[in-house]
Design an enzyme around this catalytic site. Structure first.
Site: not given
Length: 434
Positions: A157, A370
């Site tokens: 982060h 995908d």
């Protein structure tokens, strides 16, 4: 449900080409320095299908992921480096890729996927709350016995927010499919938000001790498209004729959480809602493709004794958001420090106030990931949260519903999950259908 997860291999993936010398040191922005040192992460679930090639060979799938990752890292070069103080050494040290086998059917796992069950699918290092210097990027490919795959992607982060994480995932996907990366990342955040020349006037917030001492629980609530449509109609008013799905779900959360707190307390406390908001598209000079913690915090307060109706809460949310957007146009490091000082004052009064946080990952496009074997059947965050009084909103698969992952202390959750207002619109942890 207990998962039998066996780690098969652990490999360091290096960038396919070296980082140029003039990019070897990346200075962190003020917003990055102030951010939590923990990992943020997403889990992408893919069902096996003989028509989409997934499931025929885990070795082939793993090889494709590793090769495409290596080709993606030169574009996202800091993710293969090491964090050193307020800098990242972009030294091509690499990202960690873990391959694991899960002795379970993916369809069965998704029928009762409680937040805690996700932890075994996440790299052990990413579960730690300690600050890390390396790896910046951790990936675990979990192959289920049926041929299904859960791809867990965790990034420090200190260099990424959710938008940055999504940008990396989409870039990796495009590389795996032999395409050009459509949104080339910009690592220039420190140019726009440099840290002060001297020490920070206050330390970054660290809630680690508080987290470890609290008994809290995370649960998943799903608001389907039809229920959100009803909520939006109910929340509509003259001031906000067309409330968003995030606005109405956030309003329900804040109202129900506030009620739960007040029912379990002898004293009435002011309820404060903190909402992290991306400043991309709001700060005129900041490129949309900027990687880093490009976030600021909206603050809403509900004074003692008041529990506003959903229309009032949504109106207040919209008003605060509009004022926030106007203020963002002149955002600078000095304004960031002023805002953080204000938030620090709020946290300093934590014993007098109830502090809640709502964070949205909606519209980040992760369901479009995908790699060549179809889109994910489910996308989620890490499941359990490191912070109490926290809600993470994620798109449902249809793009119209919302999944709300909510973390509360036990006594508040037992009341929250029985609130009739909540149960009219949300289902508690329904199965994920493939």
């Amino acid at each position: 449900m207990e998962n039998k997860v066996e780690i098969l291999s652990r490999e360091v993936i290096k960038p396919s080409s070296p980082t140029p010398n003039d990019k070897r040191i990346l200075r962190l922005s003020l917003l990055d320095i102030l951010s939590s040192p923990m990992y943020t992460g997403a889990l992408l679930f893919y069902a096996a299908d003989p028509h989409n090639l997934l499931g025929s060979s885990s070795e082939g799938t793993s090889l494709k992921l590793k090769k495409s990752l290596s080709k993606t890292l030169p574009i996202f070069y800091p993710l293969a480096g090491r964090i050193t103080g307020s800098f990242i050494e972009c030294n091509d040290e690499g990202a960690v890729f873990i391959e694991a086998r899960v002795d379970h059917l993916l369809s069965e796992f998704l029928k009762c996927s409680v937040p805690e069950s996700l932890e075994s699918l996440i790299p052990v290092e990413a579960l730690s709350r300690e600050a890390v210097t390396w790896p910046v990027l951790l990936i675990q490919a979990n192959f289920f016995s049926c041929g299904g795959l859960v791809l867990t992607i965790c990034v420090s982060h200190k260099i990424t927010d959710a938008t940055s994480l999504a940008m990396f995932i989409i870039g990796w996907v495009e590389t795996a499919r032999g395409l050009e990366i459509t949104m080339t990342p910009s690592f220039t955040a420190s140019k726009f938000f440099p840290p002060p020349p001297d020490e920070l006037p206050f330390k970054p917030m660290d809630r680690k001790v508080e987290v470890e001492e609290m008994n809290y629980v995370t649960k998943r609530f799903v608001f389907d498209a039809s229920e959100i449509k009803k909520l939006r109609a109910k929340a509509s008013c003259n001031l906000v004729k067309n409330p968003t799905r995030v606005e109405v779900v956030t309003a329900v959360f804040w109202r129900c959480a506030t009620k739960a707190s007040r029912l379990s307390s002898l004293t009435t406390r002011t309820s404060v809602l903190l909402i992290p908001v991306s400043i991309r598209g709001k700060v005129d000079y900041l490129p949309e493709n900027t990687i880093g913690n490009m976030l600021s915090i909206m603050i809403l307060k509900n004074q003692e004794g008041m529990i506003d109706g959903i229309q009032d809460v949504v109106s207040e949310l919209r008003k605060t958001k509009e004022n926030f957007s106007l203020r963002c146009k002149e955002m600078s490091s000095s304004i960031v420090l002023e805002s953080l000082a204000e938030i620090g004052k709020v946290y300093g009064r934590g014993n007098e106030m109830d502090l809640w946080m709502s964070n949205s990952w909606c519209k980040l496009g992760m369901y479009e990931a995908d790699f060549g074997w179809g889109k994910p059947v489910w996308v989620t965050g890490r499941g359990t949260s490191s912070f109490k009084n926290f809600m993470l909103l994620i798109d449902a698969k249809d793009g119209e519903g919302i999944e709300a992952w909510i973390t509360l202390v036990d006594k508040h959750m037992s009341l929250f999950e029985q609130d009739e207002e909540l149960l009219e619109s949300a289902s508690l942890n329904p199965p994920v259908l493939i």
